[in-house]
Design an enzyme around this catalytic site. Structure first.
Site, PDB file in Angstrom:
ATOM      1  N   ARG A 105       8.298   1.339  -8.633  1.00 17.92           N
ATOM      2  CA  ARG A 105       7.233   1.139  -7.634  1.00 17.92           C
ATOM      3  C   ARG A 105       7.678  -0.045  -6.779  1.00 17.92           C
ATOM      4  O   ARG A 105       7.850  -1.157  -7.278  1.00 17.92           O
ATOM      5  CB  ARG A 105       5.900   0.847  -8.315  1.00 17.92           C
ATOM      6  CG  ARG A 105       4.856   0.350  -7.338  1.00 17.92           C
ATOM      7  CD  ARG A 105       3.453   0.339  -7.903  1.00 17.92           C
ATOM      8  NE  ARG A 105       2.936   1.699  -8.002  1.00 17.92           N
ATOM      9  CZ  ARG A 105       1.652   1.991  -8.188  1.00 17.92           C
ATOM     10  NH1 ARG A 105       0.750   1.026  -8.301  1.00 17.92           N
ATOM     11  NH2 ARG A 105       1.249   3.242  -8.252  1.00 17.92           N
ATOM     12  N   HIS A 132       3.967   8.633  -2.345  1.00 18.74           N
ATOM     13  CA  HIS A 132       3.482   8.514  -3.719  1.00 18.74           C
ATOM     14  C   HIS A 132       3.519   9.913  -4.347  1.00 18.74           C
ATOM     15  O   HIS A 132       2.473  10.512  -4.646  1.00 18.74           O
ATOM     16  CB  HIS A 132       2.048   7.947  -3.703  1.00 18.74           C
ATOM     17  CG  HIS A 132       1.589   7.411  -5.025  1.00 18.74           C
ATOM     18  ND1 HIS A 132       2.358   7.446  -6.171  1.00 18.74           N
ATOM     19  CD2 HIS A 132       0.404   6.828  -5.390  1.00 18.74           C
ATOM     20  CE1 HIS A 132       1.685   6.897  -7.160  1.00 18.74           C
ATOM     21  NE2 HIS A 132       0.505   6.520  -6.720  1.00 18.74           N
ATOM     22  N   GLN A 135       1.507  11.015  -7.525  1.00 23.61           N
ATOM     23  CA  GLN A 135       0.063  11.132  -7.307  1.00 23.61           C
ATOM     24  C   GLN A 135      -0.291  12.550  -6.850  1.00 23.61           C
ATOM     25  O   GLN A 135      -1.221  13.175  -7.363  1.00 23.61           O
ATOM     26  CB  GLN A 135      -0.396  10.112  -6.253  1.00 23.61           C
ATOM     27  CG  GLN A 135      -1.881  10.130  -6.016  1.00 23.61           C
ATOM     28  CD  GLN A 135      -2.664   9.662  -7.228  1.00 23.61           C
ATOM     29  OE1 GLN A 135      -2.388   8.611  -7.760  1.00 23.61           O
ATOM     30  NE2 GLN A 135      -3.625  10.453  -7.662  1.00 23.61           N
ATOM     31  N   ASP A 221      -8.365   7.272   0.667  1.00 19.70           N
ATOM     32  CA  ASP A 221      -7.690   6.191  -0.064  1.00 19.70           C
ATOM     33  C   ASP A 221      -8.131   4.874   0.579  1.00 19.70           C
ATOM     34  O   ASP A 221      -8.800   4.874   1.625  1.00 19.70           O
ATOM     35  CB  ASP A 221      -6.161   6.397   0.046  1.00 19.70           C
ATOM     36  CG  ASP A 221      -5.347   5.466  -0.833  1.00 19.70           C
ATOM     37  OD1 ASP A 221      -5.928   4.757  -1.688  1.00 19.70           O
ATOM     38  OD2 ASP A 221      -4.108   5.430  -0.661  1.00 19.70           O
ATOM     39  N   CYS A 261      -7.078   8.666  -5.174  1.00 16.40           N
ATOM     40  CA  CYS A 261      -6.015   8.307  -6.128  1.00 16.40           C
ATOM     41  C   CYS A 261      -6.408   7.132  -7.006  1.00 16.40           C
ATOM     42  O   CYS A 261      -5.843   6.949  -8.078  1.00 16.40           O
ATOM     43  CB  CYS A 261      -4.720   8.017  -5.387  1.00 16.40           C
ATOM     44  SG  CYS A 261      -4.794   6.593  -4.291  1.00 16.40           S
ATOM     45  N   ARG A 289      -2.466  12.471 -14.162  1.00 15.67           N
ATOM     46  CA  ARG A 289      -1.222  11.743 -13.864  1.00 15.67           C
ATOM     47  C   ARG A 289      -0.297  11.812 -15.089  1.00 15.67           C
ATOM     48  O   ARG A 289       0.902  12.054 -14.972  1.00 15.67           O
ATOM     49  CB  ARG A 289      -1.521  10.271 -13.522  1.00 15.67           C
ATOM     50  CG  ARG A 289      -2.186  10.032 -12.165  1.00 15.67           C
ATOM     51  CD  ARG A 289      -1.247  10.311 -11.017  1.00 15.67           C
ATOM     52  NE  ARG A 289      -0.020   9.522 -11.101  1.00 15.67           N
ATOM     53  CZ  ARG A 289       0.123   8.245 -10.696  1.00 15.67           C
ATOM     54  NH1 ARG A 289      -0.894   7.623 -10.131  1.00 15.67           N
ATOM     55  NH2 ARG A 289       1.278   7.615 -10.802  1.00 15.67           N
TER      56      ARG A 289
HETATM   57  N1  NVA Z   1      -2.235   3.627  -0.767  1.00 13.18           N
HETATM   58  C1  NVA Z   1      -2.449   2.798  -1.939  1.00 13.18           C
HETATM   59  C2  NVA Z   1      -2.330   3.621  -3.175  1.00 13.18           C
HETATM   60  C3  NVA Z   1      -2.537   2.858  -4.460  1.00 13.18           C
HETATM   61  C4  NVA Z   1      -2.344   3.716  -5.669  1.00 13.18           C
HETATM   62  C5  NVA Z   1      -1.454   1.660  -1.938  1.00 13.18           C
HETATM   63  O1  NVA Z   1      -0.291   1.895  -1.609  1.00 13.18           O
HETATM   64  O2  NVA Z   1      -1.857   0.545  -2.248  1.00 13.18           O
HETATM   65  N1   CP Z   2      -3.206   5.818  -8.256  1.00 15.68           N
HETATM   66  C1   CP Z   2      -2.349   4.889  -8.730  1.00 15.68           C
HETATM   67  O1   CP Z   2      -1.124   4.984  -8.555  1.00 15.68           O
HETATM   68  O2   CP Z   2      -2.924   3.875  -9.419  1.00 15.68           O
HETATM   69  P1   CP Z   2      -2.234   2.528  -9.901  1.00 15.68           P
HETATM   70  O3   CP Z   2      -1.961   1.686  -8.687  1.00 15.68           O
HETATM   71  O4   CP Z   2      -3.236   1.902 -10.820  1.00 15.68           O
HETATM   72  O5   CP Z   2      -0.944   2.855 -10.602  1.00 15.68           O
END
Ligand code: NVA
Ligand code: CP
Length: 307
Positions: A105, A132, A135, A221, A261, A289
Site C-alpha cells: 500500500r 485499489h 477492493q 468514498d 469501501c 475482502r
Molecule cells: N480512497 C480512499 C480509500 C481508503 C480505503 C483512500 O485512498 O484513502
Molecule cells: N477499504 C480499505 O482498504 O480499508 P483500509 O484502509 O482499512 O484497509
C-alpha cells in the site's frame, strides 16, 4: 526465472481469470464458514508493506494467509529502511528473496510498478493513489452474491474520481457493465490516469441525482483520500452536494444496493440512514475482502487448482 504474475491494477487479470477467482472465492469462503481446514499455502509467506494506514487491508491479508496455512509479515515505512531512502528497486530484490508474495500500500502507482519490475514473486496492490484493485474484487463479488451477474448492470459512482473510482471504471471495461459517475467540477475522471481503453463503459453526470437514476448499485468514498489531506478544506466545500442520502437511493432502482469501501464519514459522503439502512451491504463487502483475497493469493502462488 519466469516473470511472476502481479495484480497491480484491475486490468492485469482477464475476464476469464476473474470468473475463476469468483468461483474459487465461493469455495474458499464456504470452507471457512464450515470450519474446514484448507492449507494450500502451508510454509508460504506474504510480506505486507504499508506506507499508509489500514484496518481492513492489513487484517484481511494477514488473517487470510493464516487461514490458508501460511503466514504474513507486516512492514511499514517508518520502521524500515524504505523510510530512510533505500531505493524501491533494492528493497524489492531483497524482500522478494525472503517470501512468496508481497502486498504493498503506497502513494504513486509508479512505486509499486518499480517494485514489481524487480520482484521475484507476485506483487499485489493494496491501494495506491491511482487504484485499489483488491477492493473492487471484493465489491463485485459482493454484488454477484446479492444480485447475480454484474454484466450489463449500472453502477453509480458519487464523489471523488479517486483510486476506487478508477478501479470501478477499469472493471466495467473488463466485465462489461456501466458506471455513471458524478463528481464536482474540477474532480472529473481522467481516463489516462484511470488506465482506460476507451469511454464506452462510463458516462459523467453534472448532477449526482442523474448519475444515481435507475442504478443497480450506488457507491461512494471519502471526499479526501489518504495522501491528499492538504486539500481537505477545499474538498469539504466542493463536495457538499455529493452525499449519498435517502433521496438519492430512492431515485436508483428499488432493489439497488449501497456500497462503501470504508472507512466512512457519516454526514459527509453518505448519510447515516443510508449506510446503516437496509440497502447497505458494507459489512458483507468488508468481510469479502478476506475471502476474495484468499482466492487471489491462491491463484497468484499456485495457479489454477481443482481441489
Ligand atoms: N480512497 C480512499 C480509500 C481508503 C480505503 C483512500 O485512498 O484513502
Ligand atoms: N477499504 C480499505 O482498504 O480499508 P483500509 O484502509 O482499512 O484497509
Amino acid at each position: 526465472m519466469p516473470t511472476p504474475k502481479h495484480f497491480l491494477q484491475f486490468k492485469d487479470l482477464t475476464r476469464e481469470e476473474f470468473a475463476y477467482l469468483f468461483e474459487r472465492t465461493r469455495i474458499i469462503k464456504s470452507r471457512f464458514q464450515g470450519y474446514e481446514r484448507y492449507w494450500p499455502l502451508a510454509d508460504r509467506t506474504l510480506v505486507m508493506i504499508f506506507e499508509k494506514a489500514s484496518t481492513r487491508t492489513r487484517l484481511s491479508f494477514e488473517a487470510g494467509m493464516q487461514q490458508l496455512g501460511g503466514s504474513a509479515i507486516y512492514l511499514n515505512t517508518r520502521d524500515t529502511q524504505l523510510g530512510r531512502g533505500e531505493p524501491v528497486e533494492d528493497a524489492a530484490q531483497v524482500i522478494s528473496r525472503m517470501c512468496d508474495a508481497v502486498m504493498i500500500r503506497t502513494f504513486e502507482q509508479e512505486i509499486i510498478e518499480r517494485f514489481a519490475r524487480n520482484s521475484r514473486v507476485p506483487v499485489i496492490n493494496g491501494l495506491t493513489n491511482e487504484y485499489h484493485p483488491c477492493q473492487i474484487l471484493a465489491d463485485i463479488y459482493t454484488f454477484v452474491e446479492h444480485r447475480g451477474p454484474i454484466q450489463g448492470r449500472t453502477v453509480a459512482w458519487i464523489g471523488d474520481s479517486n483510486n476506487v473510482c478508477n478501479t470501478w471504471l477499469q472493471a466495467a471495461e473488463l466485465l462489461d457493465f456501466n458506471v455513471h459517475v458524478s463528481t464536482p467540477p474540477g474532480y472529473e475522471v481522467e481516463p489516462e490516469r484511470a488506465g482506460l481503453y476507451g469511454n464506452d463503459h462510463y458516462e459523467q453526470f453534472a448532477d449526482p441525482m442523474d448519475a444515481a437514476r435507475g442504478a443497480d448499485l450506488v457507491t461512494t468514498d471519502v471526499w479526501t483520500s489518504m495522501g491528499f489531506e492538504a486539500e481537505n478544506e477545499a474538498r469539504s466545500r466542493d463536495f457538499q452536494d455529493w452525499q449519498v442520502d435517502a433521496e438519492m437511493m430512492r431515485i436508483a432502482k428499488s432493489d439497488a444496493l449501497f456500497m462503501h469501501c470504508l472507512p466512512a464519514h457519516r454526514g459527509e459522503e453518505v448519510s447515516a440512514d443510508v449506510i446503516d439502512g437496509p440497502q447497505s451491504v458494507v459489512w458483507d463487502e468488508a468481510g469479502n475482502r478476506m475471502h476474495t483475497q484468499k482466492a487471489l493469493l491462491e491463484y497468484l502462488l499456485l495457479g489454477r487448482v481443482d481441489s
